[in-house]
Design an enzyme around this catalytic site. Structure first.
Site, PDB file in Angstrom:
ATOM      1  N   VAL A  17       0.440  -1.442   0.529  1.00 32.36           N
ATOM      2  CA  VAL A  17      -0.076  -0.365   0.041  1.00 32.36           C
ATOM      3  C   VAL A  17       0.756   1.148   0.014  1.00 32.36           C
ATOM      4  CG1 VAL A  17      -1.556   1.505   1.289  1.00 32.36           C
ATOM      5  CG2 VAL A  17      -2.099  -1.306   1.737  1.00 32.36           C
ATOM      6  N   TYR A 138      -1.846  -9.139  16.032  1.00 34.39           N
ATOM      7  CA  TYR A 138      -2.137  -8.476  15.741  1.00 34.39           C
ATOM      8  C   TYR A 138      -3.311  -6.919  15.642  1.00 34.39           C
ATOM      9  CZ  TYR A 138      -1.667  -6.013  10.673  1.00 34.39           C
ATOM     10  OH  TYR A 138      -2.156  -5.284   9.452  1.00 34.39           O
ATOM     11  N   LYS A 142      -3.348  -3.488  16.046  1.00 35.32           N
ATOM     12  CA  LYS A 142      -3.864  -1.895  15.561  1.00 35.32           C
ATOM     13  C   LYS A 142      -5.660  -0.598  15.814  1.00 35.32           C
ATOM     14  CE  LYS A 142      -1.332  -2.832  11.914  1.00 35.32           C
ATOM     15  NZ  LYS A 142      -0.969  -1.187  11.042  1.00 35.32           N
ATOM     16  N   THR A 166     -10.167  -3.029   4.533  1.00 40.23           N
ATOM     17  CA  THR A 166     -10.006  -4.933   4.109  1.00 40.23           C
ATOM     18  C   THR A 166      -8.971  -5.765   3.836  1.00 40.23           C
ATOM     19  OG1 THR A 166     -12.036  -6.041   3.271  1.00 40.23           O
ATOM     20  CG2 THR A 166     -11.246  -4.601   1.539  1.00 40.23           C
ATOM     21  N   TRP A 243      -5.590 -24.628   3.438  1.00 41.70           N
ATOM     22  CA  TRP A 243      -6.068 -24.375   4.249  1.00 41.70           C
ATOM     23  C   TRP A 243      -7.544 -23.933   4.724  1.00 41.70           C
ATOM     24  CZ3 TRP A 243      -2.966 -22.893   8.782  1.00 41.70           C
ATOM     25  CH2 TRP A 243      -1.692 -23.139   8.811  1.00 41.70           C
ATOM     26  N   ARG A 250     -15.656 -13.739   1.959  1.00 41.91           N
ATOM     27  CA  ARG A 250     -14.208 -12.455   2.635  1.00 41.91           C
ATOM     28  C   ARG A 250     -14.197 -11.623   1.368  1.00 41.91           C
ATOM     29  NH1 ARG A 250     -13.326 -14.478   6.194  1.00 41.91           N
ATOM     30  NH2 ARG A 250     -11.195 -15.107   7.289  1.00 41.91           N
TER      31      ARG A 250
END
Length: 358
Positions: A17, A138, A142, A166, A243, A250
């Site tokens: 990003v 995590y 954040k 996202t 997995w 999503r």
């Protein structure tokens, strides 16, 4: 607000990003853009970060640097994810405040929301119930970062805004087979499986030379040894083992769209725009997404079609799925004047084309 000659520091300017944000700002005519590689500036080092701010004195900061990874990495390296992200945030946001930086954009993640959050997830769902266990460290880091921004605004009058994107994908993505996110990992695994099936050893070896597998001497390895190393990652000539169950839903956002949203907010939105008078000021962060979703199995089928992999896809239900659904409510984002432009099929095509060329 910022002008074209404002000095803007992009922390993480070589990442997925951060690099897109730097490119976006440059296209808009901003010329005083500052970036530092990890070798040049270790954001875990508070002394080095303070010295950087002493020297550069940026007018604005974009904090796109973070320690990130997929579900496997989050599960295995829990201490790394909370410690490193807290340290990066404390150092960069803290020094921005101490050096009177008035504009800062902090990039988080929608994994901050509870596992059982209402869908689509509004910003007000934050801290209403337990987090998903696999990415809890995590997420907590954040959350601390966005609350630090919010609290500095309330106490000291800064203008620090937190955005929660996202799942992102795009140019310069991480395609590591053990610690990347689901979309790039799946794309590369299907690419390698197709090369195995076609017996294209030269292209396979070239790929593994560019992006090595730990413990594999690609140059000296026989085709059989390469095949064994790939099998340990669930990659075979006739099948791919992934997995989970494939059932989680999503949402995915093209990284250059994320960069455009970030710059739009940096240039046009202030903290005051996100506050409701007469109420407790909280949850002023902004979700960044598309507002659309699909199952992981549907994603696999979409990538499979683009890559040209013809083998079976097998799901290992003994491995964790993670949160079953986490769709962003993007109504706040839309009200601020921004919508995404790249849909997922177009983005997958662009990303695979980029991968083949890089």
């Amino acid at each position: 607000m910022l002008s074209k000659d404002s000095k803007i520091y992009i922390a993480g300017h070589r990442g997925l990003v951060g690099s897109a944000i730097m490119d976006n700002l440059a296209r808009r005519g901003f010329t005083r853009l500052v970036g530092r590689t990890h070798a040049e500036l270790d954001l875990l080092d508070p002394v080095a970060v303070r010295q950087f701010f002493d020297t550069e004195r940026p007018d604005a900061v974009v904090l796109a640097a973070a320690h990130v990874g997929g579900i496997m990495a989050n599960s295995r390296y829990r201490a790394d994810f909370i410690y490193r992200n807290l340290q990066i945030q404390q150092n960069v946001i803290g020094e921005a405040w101490r050096h009177s930086v008035q504009r800062l954009l902090f990039l988080g993640s929608t994994c901050i929301y509870p596992r059982e959050a209402p869908q689509p997830i509004p910003e007000d769902a934050l801290l209403t119930s337990p987090l998903e266990y696999t990415n809890e460290p995590y997420a907590i880091a954040k959350i601390a970062g966005l609350k630090l921004c919010e609290s500095l605004n309330l106490q000291y009058g800064t203008d620090y805004i937190a955005v929660m994107p996202t799942n992102l994908y795009g140019p310069r993505d991480n395609f590591d087979l053990t610690n990347s996110h689901v979309l790039p990992a799946m794309m590369r695994k299907m690419h390698l499986a197709r090369l195995l099936a076609e017996g294209d050893t030269d292209t396979l070896r070239a790929d593994l030379t560019r992006r090595p597998l730990p413990g594999l001497d690609t140059a000296g390895a026989t085709p059989a040894k390469i095949a064994d190393a790939l099998a340990a990652c669930g990659i075979y000539a006739d099948r791919l083992e992934l997995w989970g169950t494939g059932r989680p839903l999503r949402e995915f956002l093209w990284s250059e769209d994320m960069a455009d949203a970030s710059v739009h907010i940096l240039l046009n939105v202030s903290f005051a725009d996100l506050c409701t008078p007469g109420t407790d000021i909280r949850n002023t962060h902004i979700n960044i997404g598309t507002g659309t979703e699909l199952t992981i199995a549907e994603l696999a089928a979409m990538i499979r079609s683009r890559v040209g992999f013809r083998g079976d896809i097998r799901w290992d239900a003994s491995k964790p799925d993670g949160t079953m659904r986490k769709l962003c409510d993007v109504s706040k984002l839309h009200s601020l004047g921004w919508r995404h432009s790249v849909d997922l099929p177009q983005g997958i095509d662009r990303l695979y084309t980029w991968y083949l060329s890089n």
